[in-house]
Design a protein around this motif. Structure first.
Motif, mmCIF file in Angstrom:
data_model
loop_
_atom_site.group_PDB
_atom_site.id
_atom_site.type_symbol
_atom_site.label_atom_id
_atom_site.label_comp_id
_atom_site.label_asym_id
_atom_site.label_seq_id
_atom_site.Cartn_x
_atom_site.Cartn_y
_atom_site.Cartn_z
ATOM 1 N N MET A 345 0.816 -11.244 3.618
ATOM 2 C CA MET A 345 -0.635 -11.045 2.645
ATOM 3 C C MET A 345 -0.549 -10.262 2.448
ATOM 4 S SD MET A 345 -3.078 -9.979 6.373
ATOM 5 C CE MET A 345 -2.852 -8.052 5.997
ATOM 6 N N ASP A 346 -1.367 -9.620 1.288
ATOM 7 C CA ASP A 346 -0.966 -8.471 0.335
ATOM 8 C C ASP A 346 -2.442 -8.539 0.373
ATOM 9 O OD1 ASP A 346 -0.795 -6.284 -1.209
ATOM 10 O OD2 ASP A 346 0.737 -7.093 -2.704
ATOM 11 N N GLU A 347 -2.886 -7.486 0.042
ATOM 12 C CA GLU A 347 -4.615 -6.419 0.250
ATOM 13 C C GLU A 347 -4.680 -5.595 -1.163
ATOM 14 O OE1 GLU A 347 -7.050 -2.867 2.635
ATOM 15 O OE2 GLU A 347 -5.602 -3.248 1.504
ATOM 16 N N CYS A 348 -6.229 -6.340 -1.663
ATOM 17 C CA CYS A 348 -6.687 -5.382 -2.791
ATOM 18 C C CYS A 348 -7.831 -4.664 -1.545
ATOM 19 C CB CYS A 348 -7.673 -6.445 -3.318
ATOM 20 S SG CYS A 348 -8.336 -6.368 -5.149
ATOM 21 N N ASP A 349 -7.773 -3.578 -1.893
ATOM 22 C CA ASP A 349 -8.677 -2.132 -1.672
ATOM 23 C C ASP A 349 -9.797 -1.966 -2.757
ATOM 24 O OD1 ASP A 349 -9.596 0.221 -0.090
ATOM 25 O OD2 ASP A 349 -7.869 1.150 -1.495
ATOM 26 N N ILE A 375 -8.633 -16.109 0.543
ATOM 27 C CA ILE A 375 -8.985 -15.439 0.545
ATOM 28 C C ILE A 375 -9.598 -14.403 1.298
ATOM 29 C CG2 ILE A 375 -9.555 -13.424 -1.953
ATOM 30 C CD1 ILE A 375 -8.636 -15.341 -3.712
ATOM 31 N N PRO A 376 -9.577 -13.757 2.762
ATOM 32 C CA PRO A 376 -10.622 -14.060 3.698
ATOM 33 C C PRO A 376 -11.056 -12.493 2.973
ATOM 34 C CG PRO A 376 -8.165 -13.663 4.632
ATOM 35 C CD PRO A 376 -8.671 -14.697 3.685
ATOM 36 N N LEU A 386 -14.257 -2.584 -0.551
ATOM 37 C CA LEU A 386 -13.420 -3.660 0.152
ATOM 38 C C LEU A 386 -12.633 -4.071 0.557
ATOM 39 C CD1 LEU A 386 -16.018 -6.021 -2.756
ATOM 40 C CD2 LEU A 386 -16.790 -4.788 -1.009
ATOM 41 N N HIS A 387 -12.045 -4.715 1.513
ATOM 42 C CA HIS A 387 -10.563 -5.223 1.568
ATOM 43 C C HIS A 387 -11.055 -6.631 1.705
ATOM 44 C CE1 HIS A 387 -10.746 -0.441 2.377
ATOM 45 N NE2 HIS A 387 -11.597 -1.204 3.923
ATOM 46 N N VAL A 388 -9.488 -6.912 0.692
ATOM 47 C CA VAL A 388 -9.809 -8.853 -0.159
ATOM 48 C C VAL A 388 -8.470 -8.963 0.461
ATOM 49 C CG1 VAL A 388 -10.037 -10.050 -1.639
ATOM 50 C CG2 VAL A 388 -11.423 -8.243 -1.440
#
Length: 468
Positions: A345-349, A375-376, A386-388
């Motif tokens: 997974m990878d994160e959009c912060d 995309i949880p 937000l942590h996406v």
């Protein structure tokens, strides 16, 4: 900036061992555990040539002097719980691990400060000060992170809506510069208007300007009472739309988190524990604290009534130990639960203005359908952070990389369109540099590059990260 470094050889290894004087704390190439090649999220990997487990400021200083003289890249590392590759040694060289510098040095009850080394874990700080009736408010989700790592990313956490972020609680730092010089920044004083705030440049710099070797934290008295509310809503928009009204009510919660059912299910499966309620699509989880039981009760009752007026389906008081454990263990396990549900997974912060949280999350649902990818998300509704996460879920590597790049590009473009920024608390490291470059204009980046050159003219400290 120049990135041609000396190639590490056995002579360097022997010289570093002499500096440390303890051969068991200096490892060379093939003897180094592969875990040191990546952080918690993975995806960016590079092995160091030499690993040093430092125990003192002098050791860090002496290693930096050697590296500076020989033009060897150095990367500082704490617990390795980062998510953007900030502790990955992109150019090899030396990794200095500071988890062995883990002493609490002084609790000053008169000045309300705690002096400690950078390797002390966040969970240890909380336990130590709360047993003595004090409180360190910053509350990032990863409790096994070191305080040095928290400061390096200016970590925020759930209590930021009321108490602020790590920067607000750092009074002083001892820092080793790339040249090996040791500097003291700030101190126990409450006010400081003595020139540029170099301390605040170090905070959030992700180990690119100096290595933190001692910390002075601000504490406050421990609030005597705290309680949580779990508030279900039929849909996310209604939940997020309630947040500005909650904040304007002046019954300021300690935290306002948003949760969604899919992430709650993942946490249940991961922990093997049952969440108190999962009948709704979306939830707000709010906490309240204070020294007066009456005031805390007044605040949560006011907010509960307000939420019901604004469309909440109910308002559950999280007041028993069983409920507290179920709710907060689930919230604390969201990242690990999502990580455990997929092969990568990878994160959009991102962080956006509070009133745009729902619009951004709604947009991630559109992207999930458009790209056929899971995309949880979860995050801090009270401060818009937000942590996406985008999940690989078994797709082949080429397709994953293609979708990951396209989805991230669209998400970061959306965050900027909504008046947001690339990172709220996890930093830039290597993984998010491209998106930060799109966020800032030339003048802003030029200033950042100039600051890096002033601190590190040879570009040996954590090269390739943030603005490089």
């Amino acid at each position: 900036m120049q990135n041609k470094y000396k190639e590490i050889d056995m002579n360097d290894f022997e010289n570093i061992k002499k500096i440390i004087g303890d051969t068991e704390r200096v490892l060379f190439k093939g003897d180094i555990n592969p875990d040191y090649s990546h952080d918690e999220l993975g995806g960016i990997e590079k092995m160091p040539d030499i690993l040093v487990k430092a125990y003192s400021t002098k050791e860090v200083s002496d290693i930096m002097k050697y590296a500076y003289e020989n033009h060897i890249p150095v990367t500082a590392r704490g617990s390795g719980t980062g998510l953007v590759g900030a502790c990955v040694p992109l150019f090899g060289g030396i990794v200095i691990e500071t988890t062995g510098m883990n002493k609490i040095l002084e609790l000053d009850e008169e000045n309300l400060t705690l002096t400690l080394e950078p390797g002390v874990l966040l969970m240890e700080i909380s336990k130590y000060v709360e047993e003595k009736d004090f409180f360190y408010p910053p509350d990032p989700g990863e409790k096994s992170a070191t305080i040095g790592g928290n400061i390096s990313t200016n970590a925020g956490g759930m209590r930021a809506v009321k108490y602020g972020v790590t920067r607000d609680y750092v009074r002083g730092l001892e820092v080793v510069l790339p040249s090996g010089e040791i500097v003291e920044l700030g101190g126990k004083v409450v006010k400081n208007s003595s020139g540029y705030s170099i301390k605040d440049l170090i905070i959030g710099s992700e180990g690119t300007l100096g290595i933190i070797t001692k910390v002075i934290l601000k504490l406050i008295p421990l609030p005597k009472h705290n309680i949580s509310l779990l508030v279900p809503f039929e849909e996310l928009n209604t939940a997020i739309d309630a947040v500005p009204s909650i904040i304007k009510s002046k019954a300021i919660p300690t935290a306002i988190e948003f949760l969604q059912r899919e992430v709650i299910f993942a946490a249940e499966e991961y922990l093997g524990k049952i969440f108190p309620d999962k009948s709704s699509d979306s939830y707000l989880l709010l906490t309240f604290d204070g020294n007066s039981k009456e005031q805390v009760e007044k605040d949560y009752e006011k907010v509960a009534d307000l939420c019901l007026e604004l469309g909440a389906l109910d308002a559950y008081l999280v007041d028993t130990e069983e409920r507290k454990e179920a709710v907060w263990s689930a919230r604390g396990a969201f990242l690990e639960a999502i990580h455990g549900s997929t092969d990568e997974m990878d994160e959009c912060d991102v962080v956006v203005p509070r009133n745009n949280v729902a619009e951004f999350i709604k947009y991630t649902k559109v992207l999930a359908k458009e790209f056929n990818i899971r995309i949880p998300s979860f995050g801090h509704a009270g401060d818009g952070n937000l942590h996406v996460y985008i999940c690989k879920d078994g797709m082949n590597a080429d397709l994953w990389n293609e979708k990951r790049i396209d989805v991230f590009k669209k998400m970061y473009e959306k965050s900027l369109e909504l008046g947001g920024l690339v990172s709220g608390e996890h930093g830039i490291g290597f993984a998010k540099k491209e998106y930060m470059f799109n966020q800032y204009d030339g003048g802003h980046l030029d200033l950042m590059v100039g600051i890096k050159k002033s601190f590190d003219p040879k570009n040996i400290l954590n090269p390739g990260k943030v603005c490089q």
